[in-house]
Design a protein around this motif. Structure first.
Motif, PDB file in Angstrom:
ATOM      1  N   GLN A 283      59.818 -42.260   4.373  1.00 48.33           N
ATOM      2  CA  GLN A 283      58.521 -41.817   3.856  1.00 48.33           C
ATOM      3  C   GLN A 283      58.159 -40.430   4.400  1.00 48.33           C
ATOM      4  OE1 GLN A 283      56.882 -43.168   1.285  1.00 48.33           O
ATOM      5  NE2 GLN A 283      55.731 -41.256   1.461  1.00 48.33           N
ATOM      6  N   ASP A 284      58.444 -40.196   5.679  1.00 55.90           N
ATOM      7  CA  ASP A 284      58.165 -38.875   6.268  1.00 55.90           C
ATOM      8  C   ASP A 284      58.951 -37.786   5.533  1.00 55.90           C
ATOM      9  OD1 ASP A 284      56.527 -40.101   8.081  1.00 55.90           O
ATOM     10  OD2 ASP A 284      57.911 -39.943   9.790  1.00 55.90           O
TER      11      ASP A 284
ATOM     12  N   ASP B 287      59.847 -45.684   8.192  1.00 59.26           N
ATOM     13  CA  ASP B 287      58.938 -44.524   8.301  1.00 59.26           C
ATOM     14  C   ASP B 287      59.662 -43.219   8.044  1.00 59.26           C
ATOM     15  OD1 ASP B 287      56.940 -46.246   8.908  1.00 59.26           O
ATOM     16  OD2 ASP B 287      56.795 -45.737  11.045  1.00 59.26           O
ATOM     17  N   ASP B 288      60.921 -43.123   8.498  1.00 52.39           N
ATOM     18  CA  ASP B 288      61.634 -41.848   8.365  1.00 52.39           C
ATOM     19  C   ASP B 288      61.790 -41.458   6.892  1.00 52.39           C
ATOM     20  OD1 ASP B 288      63.036 -39.608   9.657  1.00 52.39           O
ATOM     21  OD2 ASP B 288      64.779 -40.394   8.612  1.00 52.39           O
TER      22      ASP B 288
ATOM     23  N   LYS C 112      60.882 -50.448  11.803  1.00 50.09           N
ATOM     24  CA  LYS C 112      59.824 -49.600  11.234  1.00 50.09           C
ATOM     25  C   LYS C 112      60.231 -48.121  11.287  1.00 50.09           C
ATOM     26  CE  LYS C 112      54.794 -49.029  11.315  1.00 50.09           C
ATOM     27  NZ  LYS C 112      54.783 -47.580  11.334  1.00 50.09           N
ATOM     28  N   MET C 113      60.992 -47.747  12.312  1.00 51.93           N
ATOM     29  CA  MET C 113      61.436 -46.339  12.405  1.00 51.93           C
ATOM     30  C   MET C 113      62.292 -45.959  11.201  1.00 51.93           C
ATOM     31  SD  MET C 113      62.226 -45.840  16.447  1.00 51.93           S
ATOM     32  CE  MET C 113      60.821 -45.607  17.559  1.00 51.93           C
TER      33      MET C 113
ATOM     34  N   GLU D  31      55.887 -33.917   7.978  1.00 54.84           N
ATOM     35  CA  GLU D  31      55.317 -34.929   7.080  1.00 54.84           C
ATOM     36  C   GLU D  31      53.795 -34.893   7.085  1.00 54.84           C
ATOM     37  OE1 GLU D  31      56.567 -35.504  10.005  1.00 54.84           O
ATOM     38  OE2 GLU D  31      55.506 -37.128  11.044  1.00 54.84           O
TER      39      GLU D  31
END
Ligand code: MRU
Length: 379
Positions: free
Chosen positions: A142-143, A139-140, A135-136, A354
């Motif tokens: 998208q951030d 997520d990165d 997930k990291m 973000e």
């Protein structure tokens, strides 16, 4: 347009990392199968850039765990828990300055410690870890896309000549330094995408040349109009080219008051931005914010080996495949080679995350990052 470059390939429990030491001349992906592989890639700077360091550390443990689980090395969830905690402590010793690694390690340790009590067996605790590490990576990206959007809007709003916006950046903060897209370079991508960017300038970024080797490579690859300058040209550039209307950089660690550690040379860029009265913008995911430290004086600055300053490696002129390392400095000279410096918050106009853009309150010389994080998470 071709897909953006990637430095981390992860699929079905397999991790491959781009050896950034070979760029821009060769694209070599190397398998990372153990935490030792992940640690070595970070320490030798095959993987570099604050978010990418954290993600490669987390994923190298993910693949190592899955392989050990498949080999039947864990008898109980407690075995997995012990291995995860010890491995994260080890991975934290790879490089000291970027906080993203420490943030990821703290979050993953806490998660696995909490899940240990409910995990029925070793396999289910391994699955909890793997899911969180994967997930990291997601997520990165998208951030970074959000940072790009907010930062491009901010620069456009502040620009005094909106039809002629050029920006200067330092080091490499693009797809190669993150899970994808980039932070400061993500902002440049967004400005370009919105047709608001006339030209990006990138510094060479001595001593390691992340600017000329990596950022220039990304800018050429993305067909963004760009010009390379060496670090000592920045002030002259701002004086002679007033169309450079902002400097935007990444961050390795942002203290609670906004003081920011980033690649060596960032501080002098902030001073020249102030002198020339243009915004100096830090772009960083909230995983780069360390609210546990009150100011930048508490940030540990990594010292790199002297050979990185006195030698240089590159392709032999005229050759397409012959790489050489040459010594450029006088034999016997002492060397000071800090990898990062700290820019005081007083010189920073805005910190783009973000979750939005943190600005200083009127009349204040510092940011209140804890208050910014609290208000942006409840927004
Ligand atoms: O030594 P490096 O190449 O890891 O340094 C990288 C930087 O300083 C970047 O500006 C920072 O990590 C932000 S990357 C999005």
């Amino acid at each position: 347009m071709a897909a953006t470059l990637e430095a981390i390939k992860y699929k079905d429990g397999q991790l491959e990392i781009l050896n950034q030491l070979a760029l821009p001349h060769e694209t070599i992906f190397e398998k990372a199968e153990t935490i030792q592989d992940g640690h070595a890639a970070i320490k030798t700077m095959k993987t570099r850039g604050a978010p990418a360091i954290a993600i490669v550390a987390a994923l190298s443990l993910s693949v190592d765990l899955q392989a050990r689980q498949a080999r039947g090395e864990f008898k109980t969830a407690e075995d997995v828990h012990t291995f995860v905690l010890e491995s994260l402590e080890y991975l934290k010793t790879s490089r000291p300055t970027a906080v993203n690694l420490f943030d990821a390690a703290a979050k993953l340790s806490a998660l696995v410690t909490a899940a240990k009590h409910t995990a029925s067996d070793a396999a289910s605790l391994v699955a909890v870890y793997v899911q969180a590490a994967e997930k990291m990576l997601i997520d990165d990206v998208q951030d970074n896309k959000n940072i790009g959007k907010y930062g491009a809007e901010y620069i456009y709003e502040k620009a005094t000549d909106k039809s002629n916006i050029c920006v200067l950046t330092h080091c490499n903060t693009g797809s190669l330094a993150t899970a994808g897209w980039g932070t400061a370079l993500g902002i440049i991508r967004d400005l370009h995408k919105n047709k608001h960017l006339k030209r990006a300038y990138c510094t060479e970024t001595r001593p390691y040349n992340q600017g000329s080797r990596l950022t220039a490579y990304e800018l050429v690859y993305e067909q963004i109009p760009a010009t390379l300058v060496c670090d000592s040209m920045a002030s002259a550039l701002l004086r002679l080219h007033p169309e450079v209307q902002a400097i935007v950089v990444g961050a390795d660690r942002v203290a609670a008051n906004g003081d920011t550690a980033n690649k060596i040379g960032t501080y002098q860029l902030a001073i020249t931005a102030k002198y020339h009265n243009i915004p100096f913008i830090v772009a960083a995911p909230t995983t780069s914010i360390d609210t546990a430290i009150t100011s930048g004086s508490q940030i540990v600055i990594e010292q790199r080996p002297a050979n990185e300053l006195v030698t240089t490696t590159g392709l032999l002129v005229g050759s397409t495949n012959e790489s050489k390392t040459i010594r450029t400095a006088a034999q016997g000279i002492d060397v000071w080679n800090p990898s990062f410096d700290v820019t005081p918050a007083s010189l920073i106009s805005a910190i783009v995350t973000e979750k939005g853009v943190a600005i200083k309150l009127d009349g204040q010389d510092q940011f209140d990052m804890p208050a910014f994080l609290a208000s942006s998470s409840s927004a």
